[in-house]
Design a protein around this motif. Sequence first.
Motif, PDB file in Angstrom:
ATOM      1  N   TYR A   8      13.278  10.878  -4.720  1.00 31.85           N
ATOM      2  CA  TYR A   8      13.120   9.432  -4.910  1.00 31.85           C
ATOM      3  C   TYR A   8      12.692   8.758  -3.608  1.00 31.85           C
ATOM      4  O   TYR A   8      11.767   7.953  -3.596  1.00 31.85           O
ATOM      5  N   VAL A   9      13.344   9.134  -2.517  1.00 30.56           N
ATOM      6  CA  VAL A   9      12.971   8.584  -1.204  1.00 30.56           C
ATOM      7  C   VAL A   9      11.501   8.886  -0.929  1.00 30.56           C
ATOM      8  O   VAL A   9      10.732   8.005  -0.529  1.00 30.56           O
ATOM      9  N   GLU A  10      11.093  10.123  -1.153  1.00 28.88           N
ATOM     10  CA  GLU A  10       9.703  10.532  -0.903  1.00 28.88           C
ATOM     11  C   GLU A  10       8.735   9.740  -1.788  1.00 28.88           C
ATOM     12  O   GLU A  10       7.683   9.296  -1.327  1.00 28.88           O
ATOM     13  N   ALA A  11       9.102   9.551  -3.054  1.00 27.25           N
ATOM     14  CA  ALA A  11       8.235   8.802  -3.973  1.00 27.25           C
ATOM     15  C   ALA A  11       8.082   7.350  -3.525  1.00 27.25           C
ATOM     16  O   ALA A  11       6.980   6.792  -3.559  1.00 27.25           O
ATOM     17  N   VAL A  12       9.171   6.744  -3.085  1.00 24.07           N
ATOM     18  CA  VAL A  12       9.115   5.351  -2.605  1.00 24.07           C
ATOM     19  C   VAL A  12       8.242   5.262  -1.354  1.00 24.07           C
ATOM     20  O   VAL A  12       7.366   4.397  -1.250  1.00 24.07           O
ATOM     21  N   LEU A  13       8.448   6.152  -0.411  1.00 22.89           N
ATOM     22  CA  LEU A  13       7.669   6.111   0.829  1.00 22.89           C
ATOM     23  C   LEU A  13       6.186   6.357   0.565  1.00 22.89           C
ATOM     24  O   LEU A  13       5.323   5.708   1.173  1.00 22.89           O
ATOM     25  N   GLN A  14       5.867   7.267  -0.360  1.00 21.24           N
ATOM     26  CA  GLN A  14       4.459   7.504  -0.707  1.00 21.24           C
ATOM     27  C   GLN A  14       3.848   6.266  -1.347  1.00 21.24           C
ATOM     28  O   GLN A  14       2.689   5.934  -1.075  1.00 21.24           O
ATOM     29  N   ALA A  15       4.604   5.579  -2.181  1.00 24.40           N
ATOM     30  CA  ALA A  15       4.102   4.361  -2.817  1.00 24.40           C
ATOM     31  C   ALA A  15       3.804   3.301  -1.758  1.00 24.40           C
ATOM     32  O   ALA A  15       2.760   2.643  -1.794  1.00 24.40           O
ATOM     33  N   VAL A  16       4.698   3.154  -0.801  1.00 28.05           N
ATOM     34  CA  VAL A  16       4.498   2.157   0.256  1.00 28.05           C
ATOM     35  C   VAL A  16       3.272   2.517   1.102  1.00 28.05           C
ATOM     36  O   VAL A  16       2.485   1.641   1.466  1.00 28.05           O
ATOM     37  N   GLU A  17       3.092   3.791   1.370  1.00 28.98           N
ATOM     38  CA  GLU A  17       1.917   4.225   2.138  1.00 28.98           C
ATOM     39  C   GLU A  17       0.616   3.918   1.412  1.00 28.98           C
ATOM     40  O   GLU A  17      -0.426   3.761   2.035  1.00 28.98           O
ATOM     41  N   ALA A  18       0.679   3.815   0.092  1.00 30.15           N
ATOM     42  CA  ALA A  18      -0.529   3.565  -0.706  1.00 30.15           C
ATOM     43  C   ALA A  18      -0.951   2.093  -0.712  1.00 30.15           C
ATOM     44  O   ALA A  18      -2.069   1.784  -1.108  1.00 30.15           O
ATOM     45  N   ILE A  19      -0.081   1.202  -0.265  1.00 28.81           N
ATOM     46  CA  ILE A  19      -0.434  -0.230  -0.258  1.00 28.81           C
ATOM     47  C   ILE A  19      -1.496  -0.452   0.821  1.00 28.81           C
ATOM     48  O   ILE A  19      -1.247  -0.185   1.994  1.00 28.81           O
ATOM     49  N   PRO A  20      -2.670  -0.929   0.436  1.00 29.26           N
ATOM     50  CA  PRO A  20      -3.740  -1.082   1.439  1.00 29.26           C
ATOM     51  C   PRO A  20      -3.505  -2.276   2.359  1.00 29.26           C
ATOM     52  O   PRO A  20      -2.793  -3.222   2.017  1.00 29.26           O
ATOM     53  N   GLU A  21      -4.116  -2.209   3.521  1.00 32.04           N
ATOM     54  CA  GLU A  21      -4.083  -3.324   4.466  1.00 32.04           C
ATOM     55  C   GLU A  21      -4.586  -4.573   3.757  1.00 32.04           C
ATOM     56  O   GLU A  21      -5.566  -4.518   3.011  1.00 32.04           O
ATOM     57  N   GLY A  22      -3.914  -5.691   3.985  1.00 30.39           N
ATOM     58  CA  GLY A  22      -4.317  -6.942   3.353  1.00 30.39           C
ATOM     59  C   GLY A  22      -3.636  -7.195   2.022  1.00 30.39           C
ATOM     60  O   GLY A  22      -3.862  -8.217   1.391  1.00 30.39           O
ATOM     61  N   SER A  23      -2.810  -6.248   1.577  1.00 28.67           N
ATOM     62  CA  SER A  23      -2.090  -6.393   0.316  1.00 28.67           C
ATOM     63  C   SER A  23      -0.590  -6.254   0.561  1.00 28.67           C
ATOM     64  O   SER A  23      -0.165  -5.697   1.570  1.00 28.67           O
ATOM     65  N   VAL A  24       0.197  -6.747  -0.381  1.00 24.42           N
ATOM     66  CA  VAL A  24       1.641  -6.585  -0.337  1.00 24.42           C
ATOM     67  C   VAL A  24       2.136  -6.183  -1.725  1.00 24.42           C
ATOM     68  O   VAL A  24       1.438  -6.367  -2.719  1.00 24.42           O
ATOM     69  N   ALA A  25       3.330  -5.639  -1.773  1.00 30.12           N
ATOM     70  CA  ALA A  25       4.011  -5.339  -3.027  1.00 30.12           C
ATOM     71  C   ALA A  25       5.442  -5.818  -2.887  1.00 30.12           C
ATOM     72  O   ALA A  25       5.963  -5.917  -1.773  1.00 30.12           O
ATOM     73  N   THR A  26       6.079  -6.106  -3.997  1.00 27.95           N
ATOM     74  CA  THR A  26       7.489  -6.477  -3.951  1.00 27.95           C
ATOM     75  C   THR A  26       8.331  -5.205  -4.071  1.00 27.95           C
ATOM     76  O   THR A  26       7.836  -4.153  -4.474  1.00 27.95           O
ATOM     77  N   TYR A  27       9.596  -5.345  -3.733  1.00 28.88           N
ATOM     78  CA  TYR A  27      10.511  -4.214  -3.891  1.00 28.88           C
ATOM     79  C   TYR A  27      10.529  -3.766  -5.348  1.00 28.88           C
ATOM     80  O   TYR A  27      10.554  -2.571  -5.642  1.00 28.88           O
ATOM     81  N   GLY A  28      10.503  -4.726  -6.264  1.00 27.26           N
ATOM     82  CA  GLY A  28      10.481  -4.409  -7.691  1.00 27.26           C
ATOM     83  C   GLY A  28       9.194  -3.722  -8.115  1.00 27.26           C
ATOM     84  O   GLY A  28       9.210  -2.846  -8.984  1.00 27.26           O
ATOM     85  N   ASP A  29       8.063  -4.126  -7.514  1.00 27.54           N
ATOM     86  CA  ASP A  29       6.782  -3.461  -7.808  1.00 27.54           C
ATOM     87  C   ASP A  29       6.870  -1.977  -7.465  1.00 27.54           C
ATOM     88  O   ASP A  29       6.395  -1.115  -8.220  1.00 27.54           O
ATOM     89  N   ILE A  30       7.455  -1.683  -6.313  1.00 30.77           N
ATOM     90  CA  ILE A  30       7.561  -0.285  -5.873  1.00 30.77           C
ATOM     91  C   ILE A  30       8.470   0.490  -6.830  1.00 30.77           C
ATOM     92  O   ILE A  30       8.142   1.608  -7.236  1.00 30.77           O
ATOM     93  N   ALA A  31       9.591  -0.113  -7.216  1.00 29.23           N
ATOM     94  CA  ALA A  31      10.501   0.556  -8.161  1.00 29.23           C
ATOM     95  C   ALA A  31       9.787   0.834  -9.481  1.00 29.23           C
ATOM     96  O   ALA A  31       9.907   1.926 -10.050  1.00 29.23           O
ATOM     97  N   ALA A  32       9.024  -0.134  -9.978  1.00 23.79           N
ATOM     98  CA  ALA A  32       8.296   0.043 -11.236  1.00 23.79           C
ATOM     99  C   ALA A  32       7.235   1.132 -11.091  1.00 23.79           C
ATOM    100  O   ALA A  32       7.049   1.969 -11.977  1.00 23.79           O
ATOM    101  N   TYR A  33       6.538   1.143  -9.969  1.00 25.21           N
ATOM    102  CA  TYR A  33       5.496   2.128  -9.717  1.00 25.21           C
ATOM    103  C   TYR A  33       6.089   3.542  -9.687  1.00 25.21           C
ATOM    104  O   TYR A  33       5.535   4.475 -10.262  1.00 25.21           O
ATOM    105  N   VAL A  34       7.240   3.681  -9.022  1.00 25.57           N
ATOM    106  CA  VAL A  34       7.902   4.979  -8.924  1.00 25.57           C
ATOM    107  C   VAL A  34       8.523   5.359 -10.272  1.00 25.57           C
ATOM    108  O   VAL A  34       8.638   6.531 -10.596  1.00 25.57           O
TER     109      VAL A  34
END
Length: 102
Positions: A8-34
């Motif tokens: 789960y930790v790895e999945a969350v960190l990979q999701a965060v790494e995928a957010i491109p420069e100039g964009s943001v995601a919410t904590y909930g967005d990351i949870a939904a994505y994972v």
Amino acid sequence: MTVDREEYVEAVLQAVEAIPEGSVATYGDIAAYVGQGGPRQVGAIMREYGGGVPWWRVIRASGVPADEVVDEQLQLLRGDGVRVTNGKVDLRSVRWDPETAD
């Protein structure tokens, strides 16, 4: 489906790494994505393990940074080209949509 904490930790960190420069995601967005957990779980992982990923691109659903890192997060977001108005990010204009990512 349950994944162990390490996966789960790895999945969350990979999701965060995928957010491109100039964009943001919410904590909930990351949870939904994972596909598991929620904003609080993602926040806990970011606090504990997020130093090696672009943690500043993950923000509260209100568009306001976490209290402990406000100044640093806003400075890093501005450096990414994210417009910040009155200490807040307009999520409608910069929210990451993994469905449209390449």
